[in-house]
Design a protein around this motif. Structure first.
Motif, short mmCIF file in Angstrom:
data_model
loop_
_atom_site.label_atom_id
_atom_site.label_comp_id
_atom_site.label_asym_id
_atom_site.label_seq_id
_atom_site.Cartn_x
_atom_site.Cartn_y
_atom_site.Cartn_z
N GLN A 105 0.84 -1.19 0.00
CA GLN A 105 0.00 0.00 0.00
C GLN A 105 0.87 1.25 0.00
O GLN A 105 1.86 1.31 0.72
CB GLN A 105 -0.91 -0.01 1.23
N SER A 106 0.51 2.24 -0.80
CA SER A 106 1.36 3.41 -1.01
C SER A 106 1.63 4.20 0.25
O SER A 106 2.76 4.63 0.50
CB SER A 106 0.72 4.34 -2.06
N CYS A 107 0.60 4.43 1.08
CA CYS A 107 0.79 5.24 2.29
C CYS A 107 1.70 4.56 3.30
O CYS A 107 2.20 5.20 4.22
CB CYS A 107 -0.56 5.55 2.93
N GLY A 108 1.88 3.25 3.16
CA GLY A 108 2.79 2.56 4.06
C GLY A 108 2.11 1.50 4.90
O GLY A 108 0.97 1.11 4.65
N LEU A 109 2.83 1.05 5.92
CA LEU A 109 2.41 -0.10 6.71
C LEU A 109 2.01 0.31 8.12
O LEU A 109 2.58 1.22 8.71
CB LEU A 109 3.55 -1.13 6.76
N TRP A 110 1.03 -0.41 8.64
CA TRP A 110 0.52 -0.21 10.00
C TRP A 110 1.39 -1.07 10.91
O TRP A 110 1.09 -2.23 11.17
CB TRP A 110 -0.94 -0.66 10.03
N THR A 111 2.51 -0.50 11.38
CA THR A 111 3.54 -1.31 12.04
C THR A 111 3.26 -1.56 13.52
O THR A 111 3.99 -2.31 14.16
CB THR A 111 4.91 -0.66 11.90
N ALA A 112 2.23 -0.92 14.07
CA ALA A 112 1.89 -1.16 15.48
C ALA A 112 0.42 -0.87 15.68
O ALA A 112 0.00 0.29 15.63
CB ALA A 112 2.74 -0.27 16.39
N ALA A 113 -0.35 -1.91 15.90
CA ALA A 113 -1.77 -1.70 16.19
C ALA A 113 -1.91 -1.10 17.58
O ALA A 113 -1.00 -1.16 18.41
CB ALA A 113 -2.52 -3.03 16.10
N THR A 114 -3.07 -0.51 17.85
CA THR A 114 -3.31 0.09 19.17
C THR A 114 -4.19 -0.82 20.01
O THR A 114 -5.07 -1.51 19.51
CB THR A 114 -3.98 1.47 19.03
N ALA A 115 -3.94 -0.80 21.32
CA ALA A 115 -4.67 -1.65 22.25
C ALA A 115 -6.08 -1.11 22.44
O ALA A 115 -6.29 0.09 22.57
CB ALA A 115 -3.94 -1.71 23.59
N LYS A 116 -7.05 -2.01 22.44
CA LYS A 116 -8.46 -1.64 22.60
C LYS A 116 -8.82 -1.67 24.08
O LYS A 116 -8.19 -2.38 24.87
CB LYS A 116 -9.35 -2.59 21.79
N PRO A 117 -9.82 -0.91 24.53
CA PRO A 117 -10.75 -0.16 23.69
C PRO A 117 -10.34 1.28 23.40
O PRO A 117 -10.96 1.93 22.55
CB PRO A 117 -12.02 -0.16 24.55
N ASP A 118 -9.30 1.82 24.07
CA ASP A 118 -9.06 3.26 24.00
C ASP A 118 -7.89 3.68 23.13
O ASP A 118 -7.55 4.86 23.08
CB ASP A 118 -8.86 3.82 25.42
N GLU A 141 10.76 1.12 19.13
CA GLU A 141 10.77 2.58 18.99
C GLU A 141 10.52 2.99 17.54
O GLU A 141 9.77 3.93 17.26
CB GLU A 141 12.12 3.13 19.47
N GLN A 142 11.12 2.27 16.59
CA GLN A 142 10.92 2.58 15.17
C GLN A 142 9.49 2.28 14.74
O GLN A 142 8.85 3.08 14.04
CB GLN A 142 11.89 1.75 14.32
N ALA A 143 8.97 1.13 15.16
CA ALA A 143 7.61 0.73 14.78
C ALA A 143 6.58 1.69 15.36
O ALA A 143 5.63 2.10 14.67
CB ALA A 143 7.33 -0.69 15.24
N PHE A 144 6.75 2.06 16.61
CA PHE A 144 5.78 2.95 17.26
C PHE A 144 5.85 4.37 16.68
O PHE A 144 4.83 5.03 16.52
CB PHE A 144 6.02 3.00 18.77
N SER A 145 7.06 4.84 16.37
CA SER A 145 7.22 6.16 15.77
C SER A 145 6.55 6.22 14.41
O SER A 145 5.85 7.19 14.08
CB SER A 145 8.71 6.50 15.64
#
Length: 526
Positions: A105-118, A141-145
């Protein structure tokens, strides 16, 4: 990310109050500081402004905050928003690797999902998926950034409905009107979809640069073209989408889904249903006409701008060395889109952008051999609405030591805005049904952040009976291929018949062309 109260000195003073500044509405809220010559400049230490329903750690929309604020009066709106593709960042969050079931995908990769629910902390699952198929690994650190950067564009309640201007709000055309300091808009304005003065985020990036089919254009498009003096680029910038010029907003066409009634569930592809609300006669005659298998925008989006290349390669992001940096700021002079047939047999306009992704495990790369549309069954992706976008993985090569195996691929995005008078007959109906578009490109960022020695030049997009491909790669002199592009010669090439049907009856064509040209002087042609 810092709260405004945590800033000190000049930084705190620069954002003490949010007031309209400057001539460009795209960054009108951005804080200014005093320059060496005593003038005012954008604060270089501020990257973006985010509203307070975003989480300070992840910069993602925090539903818990929204429930305690917006949700005190609008509980059902907050709850229903979290069922939508927009509220869940549903589509983008499924792109975890370059070679996964969703494709690149052009915009890039989702390298770190966020914890639910918040969405208030990161998980490492996506980072582990990326590392499993890559030869250069991401650390936390790289993935989260990288993920924080992605999250800046994905909206919460306030991104659409909050307009905190100094006793001003905007009407549908973006003009100031007196209302009050804390202004909330039930109906999102066009500018709110473009970042609302805080930066060119949300839809400003995908429209003005990735797809290159600007809606507002003007100053929003100045960095989307290679040369402001170029005739086509000048015309593109100075001609807003006719709907914007007429005061029509995004949500006038991208209406709410009246089946779900969920807040933020906007119809993705409204044509031709929504078009018929204003253009009933045109839509009706088009369905019966010779061009009935063309979408409206196939003719009425005559020029696109935006990206020429995207190089996903090692670099530095937010001060961190990373194997996953994007070198995107190669822009084109405004040009004709390529017309291609989708899986339903409809011809649409597309902005085709050659990409690379580095450090991919060689055994994981599979050339697609055909155009892959971003829907099931071609790709395993969950969508609320079908997409007409596509991609093709077309080649591999061994890059430099820090690049490893490089995957070459084409990002093929449908364009649907930048709507003006229709393109000419000749611009589509070339010899043998072939389309050839010469692309002039230029790096618009700092020279030391460009991809290798690739700074300016040209190439040709060809769609004919032999295939869809990138030819004639060259540098500034129009002849020599930059060293950074030499391994890519012939790599962005897909076999197949991508030609437009040839004209068989030349007399009928001449009559149809004459009818169209007469219509340009005041009639209708559909």
């Amino acid at each position: 990310m810092q709260c405004r109260g945590e800033l000190k000195g000049e930084d705190r003073e620069s954002i003490k109050g949010l007031k309209l500044k400057g001539d460009f509405v795209g960054n009108a809220l951005f804080p200014r500081v005093t320059a060496g010559n005593g003038g005012s400049v954008l604060n270089p230490r501020v990257f973006i402004i985010q509203w307070h329903d975003k989480d300070i750690n992840t910069i993602a929309f925090n539903p818990g905050i929204a429930e305690k604020t917006c949700g005190t009066c609008h509980p059902e709106a907050v709850k229903s928003y979290m069922k939508t593709a927009m509220g869940l960042a549903l589509t983008q969050s499924q792109y975890a690797t370059w070679v996964g079931p969703t494709g690149p995908q052009s915009c890039g990769l989702w390298t770190a999902a966020t914890a639910k629910p918040d969405n208030d902390s990161f998980t490492t699952g996506n980072m582990e998926k990326y590392n499993a198929v890559s030869t250069a690994h991401l650390g936390k650190e790289q993935a989260f950034s990288n993920q924080r950067n992605c999250n800046t564009c994905h909206a919460g309640c306030l991104d659409c409905h909050y307009s905190p201007f100094n006793k001003e709000a905007r009407d549908s055309k973006g003009n100031p009107k007196e209302v009050g300091v804390h202004t909330f808009s039930f109906k999102p304005t066009v500018l709110s979809c473009m970042g609302d003065g805080r930066a060119q985020i949300c839809h400003a990036g995908p429209m003005e640069r990735r797809r290159g089919d600007g809606f507002i254009k003007g100053d929003f498009a100045r960095k989307a073209v290679a040369d402001l003096r170029n005739k086509n680029s000048k015309k593109y910038i100075e001609t807003p989408d006719i709907h914007f010029a007429k005061g029509i907003t995004c949500v006038d066409c991208h209406d709410q889904n009246h089946k779900t009634h969920n807040m933020g569930d906007q119809i993705r592809s409204p044509e031709p249903m929504e078009c018929a609300k204003c253009h009933k006669q045109e839509v009706s005659s088009h369905k019966k006409g010779i061009h009935r298998n063309l979408s409206c925008e196939a003719c009425h989006t005559p020029l696109v701008a935006g990206y020429a290349f995207n190089f996903w390669a090692p670099g530095k992001k937010f001060g961190l060395e990373t194997p996953l940096d994007r070198h995107p700021f190669y822009t084109v002079n405004a040009m004709a889109p390529i017309i291609l047939k989708d899986k339903k047999g409809q011809w649409n306009p597309y902005h085709i952008v050659p990409h690379i992704s580095t450090n991919v495990k060689k055994e994981e790369i599979k050339l697609t051999g055909k155009l892959i549309f971003r829907n099931k069954p071609d790709v395993n992706i969950k969508r609320e609405y079908p997409s007409d976008d596509a991609f093709a993985v077309t080649g591999t090569y061994e890059g430099s030591k820090d690049e490893g195996t490089v995957m070459a691929w084409l990002n093929i995005d449908k364009v649907a805005h930048a709507t003006t008078k229709a393109r000419s007959c000749r611009s589509c109906h070339g010899p043998g049904g072939a389309q050839r578009v010469v692309v002039d490109y230029k790096w618009m960022g700092k020279p030391d952040t460009a991809y290798k020695d690739v700074l300016s030049g040209s190439f040709t997009i060809v769609a004919d009976k032999k295939g869809l491909r990138i030819e004639n790669l060259s540098g500034a002199d129009g002849k020599t291929i930059p060293e950074g592009l030499k391994p890519l010669s012939g790599k962005w090439s897909l076999m197949g018949n991508f030609s437009i049907p040839e004209i068989r009856d030349k007399r009928a064509y001449a009559e149809e062309k004459a009818r169209y040209e007469r219509a340009l002087s005041g009639g209708r042609y559909h």
